[in-house]
Design an enzyme around this catalytic site. Structure first.
Site, PDB file in Angstrom:
ATOM      1  N   CYS A  85       0.834  -1.202   0.000  1.00 12.10           N
ATOM      2  CA  CYS A  85       0.000   0.000   0.000  1.00 12.10           C
ATOM      3  C   CYS A  85       0.869   1.252   0.000  1.00 12.10           C
ATOM      4  O   CYS A  85       1.714   1.425   0.892  1.00 12.10           O
ATOM      5  CB  CYS A  85      -0.925   0.016   1.210  1.00 12.10           C
ATOM      6  SG  CYS A  85      -1.989   1.488   1.256  1.00 12.10           S
ATOM      7  N   LYS A 143       1.939  -9.517  -0.504  1.00 10.56           N
ATOM      8  CA  LYS A 143       1.965  -8.637  -1.678  1.00 10.56           C
ATOM      9  C   LYS A 143       2.975  -7.534  -1.431  1.00 10.56           C
ATOM     10  O   LYS A 143       2.991  -6.918  -0.365  1.00 10.56           O
ATOM     11  CB  LYS A 143       0.587  -8.044  -1.958  1.00 10.56           C
ATOM     12  CG  LYS A 143       0.550  -7.274  -3.285  1.00 10.56           C
ATOM     13  CD  LYS A 143      -0.832  -6.770  -3.647  1.00 10.56           C
ATOM     14  CE  LYS A 143      -0.779  -6.119  -5.025  1.00 10.56           C
ATOM     15  NZ  LYS A 143      -2.036  -5.420  -5.372  1.00 10.56           N
ATOM     16  N   ASN A 162       1.437  -8.343 -11.235  1.00  8.29           N
ATOM     17  CA  ASN A 162       0.384  -7.346 -11.020  1.00  8.29           C
ATOM     18  C   ASN A 162       0.893  -5.974 -11.450  1.00  8.29           C
ATOM     19  O   ASN A 162       2.050  -5.643 -11.222  1.00  8.29           O
ATOM     20  CB  ASN A 162      -0.006  -7.342  -9.535  1.00  8.29           C
ATOM     21  CG  ASN A 162      -0.983  -6.241  -9.151  1.00  8.29           C
ATOM     22  OD1 ASN A 162      -0.705  -5.447  -8.270  1.00  8.29           O
ATOM     23  ND2 ASN A 162      -2.124  -6.174  -9.820  1.00  8.29           N
ATOM     24  N   GLU A 189      -0.843  -2.535 -14.071  1.00  8.85           N
ATOM     25  CA  GLU A 189      -1.083  -1.915 -15.383  1.00  8.85           C
ATOM     26  C   GLU A 189      -1.592  -2.919 -16.416  1.00  8.85           C
ATOM     27  O   GLU A 189      -1.191  -2.909 -17.586  1.00  8.85           O
ATOM     28  CB  GLU A 189       0.197  -1.230 -15.877  1.00  8.85           C
ATOM     29  CG  GLU A 189      -0.008   0.012 -16.703  1.00  8.85           C
ATOM     30  CD  GLU A 189      -0.753   1.144 -16.000  1.00  8.85           C
ATOM     31  OE1 GLU A 189      -1.353   1.971 -16.699  1.00  8.85           O
ATOM     32  OE2 GLU A 189      -0.738   1.208 -14.738  1.00  8.85           O
ATOM     33  N   GLY A 203      -6.171  -5.440 -11.144  1.00 12.50           N
ATOM     34  CA  GLY A 203      -6.588  -4.386 -10.236  1.00 12.50           C
ATOM     35  C   GLY A 203      -7.627  -3.482 -10.870  1.00 12.50           C
ATOM     36  O   GLY A 203      -8.726  -3.911 -11.211  1.00 12.50           O
ATOM     37  N   ARG A 204      -7.250  -2.219 -11.066  1.00 11.98           N
ATOM     38  CA  ARG A 204      -8.219  -1.249 -11.600  1.00 11.98           C
ATOM     39  C   ARG A 204      -8.717  -1.628 -12.987  1.00 11.98           C
ATOM     40  O   ARG A 204      -9.845  -1.275 -13.363  1.00 11.98           O
ATOM     41  CB  ARG A 204      -7.594   0.144 -11.609  1.00 11.98           C
ATOM     42  CG  ARG A 204      -7.382   0.734 -10.209  1.00 11.98           C
ATOM     43  CD  ARG A 204      -6.534   1.987 -10.268  1.00 11.98           C
ATOM     44  NE  ARG A 204      -5.211   1.699 -10.828  1.00 11.98           N
ATOM     45  CZ  ARG A 204      -4.465   2.591 -11.468  1.00 11.98           C
ATOM     46  NH1 ARG A 204      -4.915   3.813 -11.640  1.00 11.98           N
ATOM     47  NH2 ARG A 204      -3.273   2.248 -11.925  1.00 11.98           N
TER      48      ARG A 204
END
Length: 320
Positions: A99, A140, A200, A202, A224-225
């Protein structure tokens, strides 16, 4: 077929989003938003609040297994809470060393811990000893804080400490979510450790998925996004040809389901912002989402949002 995971995304991929996206399909597992661990053993309700799937045998309504993610820096406290989390039957317990949020990092959690590989090893080893052996412990990480000087040391520290698998977000803390992601560093990490590595960072479309796998050499990818911007991305990756109006016809009921779940969970004042946030990402993929976003953007309350969704045919028209 290679595995696909739905990433933990604070403030974005909560249990509501997990339910909606895994119902659309394509995911092999997902991870909760982080549960912050400070100086106390958390009560059961704290775990169930962030992971209500624990009341469904640790799975979403669609049957997708869920891992619980913890964030903190105190090895003993993390170990105690990981042992408690393991009692509820999650797919795994995951530790957050990725994070980049300043508030989290100021309090010694998340990616800032990548400055101290020895502490990473101590945390993972202490947590692993406290947990039942049958419950996997994963982690992670990012590539570092400011640079990649300690990247491989950190990865080795996590793996030798007892993490059964590493997810690597291929950017530093200071890079945040700014492109590009450095996929070649995932390959270096995979060569340096003896545990599986999940790539992970992009991945917005099938071409990105192909690219990250080719460059990193990793079969498994965490979305992810990109998964939020295109709820059908996992299905596309797994070979399903679905596009255009057919794809939007899948997204429309998902939006309706999302809105119903959001309004059931949150205070009304927080609901408009949640659907605007999702539509803001969806419009990267669909012109229909752009039009809906512009329609709902001025809405300040639930009634206005629902009027906009009804006008677009997402919700039934209100009864006069």
């Amino acid at each position: 077929m290679a595995r696909l995971a739905l990433a933990p995304m604070q403030g974005l991929a909560d249990d509501v989003m997990r339910e909606v996206l895994t119902a659309i399909g394509g995911y092999d597992w997902c991870v909760t938003e982080f549960i912050r661990v400070t100086d106390a053993l958390l009560p059961a309700r704290a775990f169930r609040r962030m992971a209500p799937e624990l009341d469904n045998a640790g799975r979403t309504g669609a049957g997708t297994p869920v891992a619980i993610q913890l964030l903190g820096s105190d090895p003993v406290c993390l170990a105690e809470n990981a042992a408690r989390a393991a009692e509820f039957g999650p797919l795994a317990v995951d530790l957050n060393f990725g994070c980049p949020a300043p508030m989290v990092n100021r309090h010694g959690g998340g990616a800032i811990l990548l400055n101290d590989p020895e502490l990473l090893h101590t945390i993972v080893a202490t947590v692993r000893r406290a947990m039942p052996p049958q419950v996997p412990l994963t982690a992670k990480m990012r590539l570092g804080v400011k640079d990649t000087a300690r990247t491989l040391d950190c990865a080795r520290a996590l793996a030798t400490g007892g993490a059964a698998e590493l997810v690597v977000h291929a950017r530093t803390k200071e890079e945040g979510y700014t492109p590009p992601a450095h996929w070649h560093w995932i390959a270096r990490i995979a060569e340096a450790v003896a545990v599986p590595v999940v790539a992970n960072g992009e991945v917005w479309n099938v071409a990105d998925w192909e690219g990250i796998r080719e460059v990193s050499g990793c079969a498994d990818v965490m979305l992810g996004r990109g998964a939020v911007a295109d709820p059908l991305l996992a299905r596309r990756i797994k070979g399903e040809a679905i596009a255009g109006a057919e794809a939007w016809a899948v997204v429309e009921p998902a939006l309706a389901d999302f809105w119903r779940r959001v309004t059931a969970k949150l205070e009304p004042r927080h609901c408009p912002g949640r659907i605007k946030l999702w539509l803001g990402l969806l419009r990267r993929t669909w012109p229909e989402a752009e039009a809906l976003y512009q329609r709902i953007r001025p809405a300040r309350d639930c009634a206005a949002v629902e009027a906009g969704l009804a006008a677009a045919g997402i919700l039934p028209a209100p009864v006069a």
